[in-house]
Design an enzyme around this catalytic site. Structure first.
Site: not given
Length: 666
Positions: A75-76, A93, A187
């Site tokens: 979403f970025a 970002k 992540d």
């Protein structure tokens, strides 16, 4: 002239303020699945409004210019952005407000910001600041110019063991810092290990990071990148530090083997392989590498090696380079492990003598430079990205020109003192001409312009016969741009000049370049990082207005106080970008200017004569001589080479060649 003039070489990219120019497509390897596994279920990406070319923080008044798209996630999007007041570049970002309209979505972004801003470690991407407007949230981060390990992996496919050790040591350093602070990354993948200009690794992207909880309190969400998920995460037992270690093992395997250990064509099959810890260890790996990977990729988290155990593993007994060359981003580096004998004697020296002796007190840098400068020959004041260098003239021969003026000519055969001075230029100032951007084959640098001009002029002088007159000049030469007026204000601001089409340019001391074009209706602005922007003069960002005022002051001074430098006028070339001054060089007798379109111009002070070398549209070279009466004569350089010229013109060309020779040698 303490400040000097700063070169703005290697102008690699030319970006006008047109949003359509900024639509790069990020490249991804199979391991770079965007966002979480949960998000990766074929969700169509919502259409996002195009980001404005310049965004402004209403709290500080600072404006930032958008550069290229660096990447995009769930979403970025991440853009390169430049602070127009300081020229500092960031990775930003950008999160649309429409994607954080729900409370839990905004809470996620708030948590990421609050967590990242508390981190400070040499192997963690630096958090700078953030702000938001009605359209977006902007998170400003350290820009890592060499992109990420994902880009290196894509170019190289596999890395050597010394390189893998080099990167793993830095990853583990950053990861230990996080774990010691009770933070899980969750992540870890190649695309989240960023590489800066100095080839140092930075751990980044804390969008999924979370505080470490007890086993009972851990969230059971499956998040992360599919190929790197640990078995306990897939089994919904939650994330622990061991889950990050598992991902680290997958990273090591990917770098050494060329693909992730559990990668298949089907996501369900990949998850099954992970749960069963089913993967192949290529026989090409060293036994130590195989043992380390096996020790990390253990199904039971408690059986996995810890970060300290990994660092103490025999795999890390092998050679690890202190630094990798930038070329290793695209090709296998040539590394030179220290010999066993050298290591032995180093250890012996330490055991025998203990601490190193304190180094002999060094001569201060300024004193050393002054001493070196006193040796130099040709009276040049050179302005470059690092400093201004003054050269003292050491007994040059002076040749009387036919106009009766003295024209300096450096002897063709250097004396021993001059030869030593020439060498000292090379020793002391090698590399000061270079910009921070790697050269591109389409873009000329000051050194390339000087070298090309020196070569064609030297070839011409070597081959031309003796003559008492110049060959016929071109009756209607092709129009080209040249400097008709100039003003040196580098003791305070920079070097200003007017082109033959009335455009005004200033190369500022800090390396930026601003031009007023189209009767001062258009502003071209070039940063020290080689980005070129175009603005309408009436919509200039506030941070550039002071520089524009300085350009206008210099323009008014030249208009009111200086005569036109010659009768050679230029046809309007409205569609083309103005040529940019890359570097200017002053000697005792002349001013040399090098432009990014390959043009060289030399103005002699005493009699106001000028030499201009440029390329015509058919790639032949033109040489223009402007006399002290300001009358211009343009010749094909090939015609001068064939027919010769007057001694006056020959002397001047010889002097120019000598200047360029010093330029390239320096």
């Amino acid at each position: 002239m303490d400040a000097g003039c700063v070169t703005a070489a290697h102008r690699v990219s030319c970006h006008t303020m047109n949003a359509d120019l900024f639509k790069p497509t990020p490249e991804r390897g199979p391991h770079q699945s965007s966002g979480t596994a949960k998000n990766a279920r074929n969700k169509p990406e919502q259409s996002k409004p195009e980001l404005a070319q310049v965004v402004t923080d209403s709290r500080t008044g600072r404006s930032y210019s958008k550069g290229k798209l660096l990447g995009k996630g769930g979403f970025a999007r991440c853009y390169e952005m430049t602070d127009l007041s300081s020229n500092k570049m960031y990775a930003v970002k950008v999160i649309p407000q429409s994607r954080v309209s729900k409370p839990h979505q905004r809470e996620k972004i708030t948590n990421e910001i609050e967590l990242h801003r508390t981190l400070a470690h040499k192997h963690v991407v630096k958090f700078s600041h953030y702000f938001e407007d009605q359209e977006n949230i902007y998170i400003f981060l350290e820009l890592c110019s060499r992109k990420s390990l994902a880009h290196i992996w894509k170019a190289r496919h596999t890395l050597t063991e010394p390189e893998v050790r080099y990167y793993l040591r830095q990853i583990i350093s950053g990861l230990k810092y996080l774990h010691n602070r009770g933070i899980l990354h969750r992540d870890l993948k190649l695309g989240n290990f960023f590489i800066n200009e100095n080839m140092d690794l930075r751990l980044g992207d804390f969008g999924l990071a979370a505080k470490l909880e007890t086993v009972e309190q851990r969230k059971k969400t499956i998040c992360g990148t599919p190929n790197y998920l640990a078995p306990e995460v897939l089994n919904r037992q939650g994330h622990g530090t061991e889950s990050d270690v598992w991902s680290l093992g997958c990273v090591m395997y990917t770098l050494m083997c060329g693909s992730p250990p559990f990668e298949t064509l089907d996501l369900k099959e990949t998850y099954k392989c992970i749960k069963e810890v089913r993967y192949n260890l290529p026989s090409s790996l060293s036994p130590a590498a195989q043992k380390l990977i096996s020790g990390i990729l253990q199904k039971n988290p408690s059986d996995r090696l810890t970060l300290d155990q990994i660092l103490n593993h025999e795999f890390f007994k092998g050679f690890t380079p202190d630094k990798l060359p930038p070329s290793s981003c695209v090709m296998v580096p040539e590394l030179h492990p220290p010999s066993p004998a050298k290591k032995f004697f180093s250890k012996m020296a330490k055991s025998l003598f203990g601490k190193k002796k304190s180094k002999v007190e060094k001569i201060p840098c300024e004193e050393k430079e002054d001493r070196d400068i006193s040796k130099l020959v040709s009276g040049i004041v050179k302005c470059s990205i690092n400093r201004q260098i003054s050269y003292k003239t050491v007994g040059p021969s002076e040749v009387t020109s036919p106009t009766g003026q003295l024209v300096s000519s450096v002897p063709l055969e250097p004396t021993p003192a001059e030869e030593e001075s020439r060498k000292s230029i090379s020793r002391s100032f090698k590399g000061t001409m270079a910009s921070g951007t790697e050269p591109c084959e389409d873009v000329l640098t000051p050194a390339a312009v000087a070298e090309t001009a020196m070569k064609v002029l030297k070839d011409c002088l070597t081959a031309m016969p003796a003559a008492n007159r110049n060959p016929p000049c071109l009756s209607r030469p092709q129009s080209f741009l040249w400097v008709t007026k100039w003003v040196d204000y580098s003791n305070k601001y920079g070097f200003g000049y007017q082109l033959s089409n009335q455009n005004i340019g200033v190369l500022f001391n800090e390396g930026t370049h601003l031009s007023l074009c189209d009767q001062r209706q258009t502003v071209h602005y070039c940063l020290t990082n080689n980005k070129h922007f175009t603005f309408a003069a009436n919509s200039l960002p506030e941070q550039l207005r002071s520089q524009k005022q300085i350009v206008e002051l210099m323009a008014n001074y030249m208009e009111q106080n200086l005569m036109e430098g010659g009768d050679l006028h230029c046809e309007e070339q409205a569609s083309a970008l103005p040529p940019l001054l890359l570097q200017w060089v002053k000697t005792d007798h002349a001013l040399v200017m090098l432009f990014n379109n390959g043009t060289l111009q030399v103005n002699f002070y005493t009699d106001h004569t000028k030499i201009i070398v440029c390329k015509s549209s058919d790639d032949s070279y033109l040489l223009t001589y402007i006399s002290r009466e300001r009358v211009s004569y343009t010749y094909l350089l090939s015609m001068l080479k064939e027919m010769g010229c007057t001694s006056e013109l020959r002397h001047r060309l010889g002097y120019v060649v000598q200047l360029l020779q010093h330029h390239t040698d320096a």
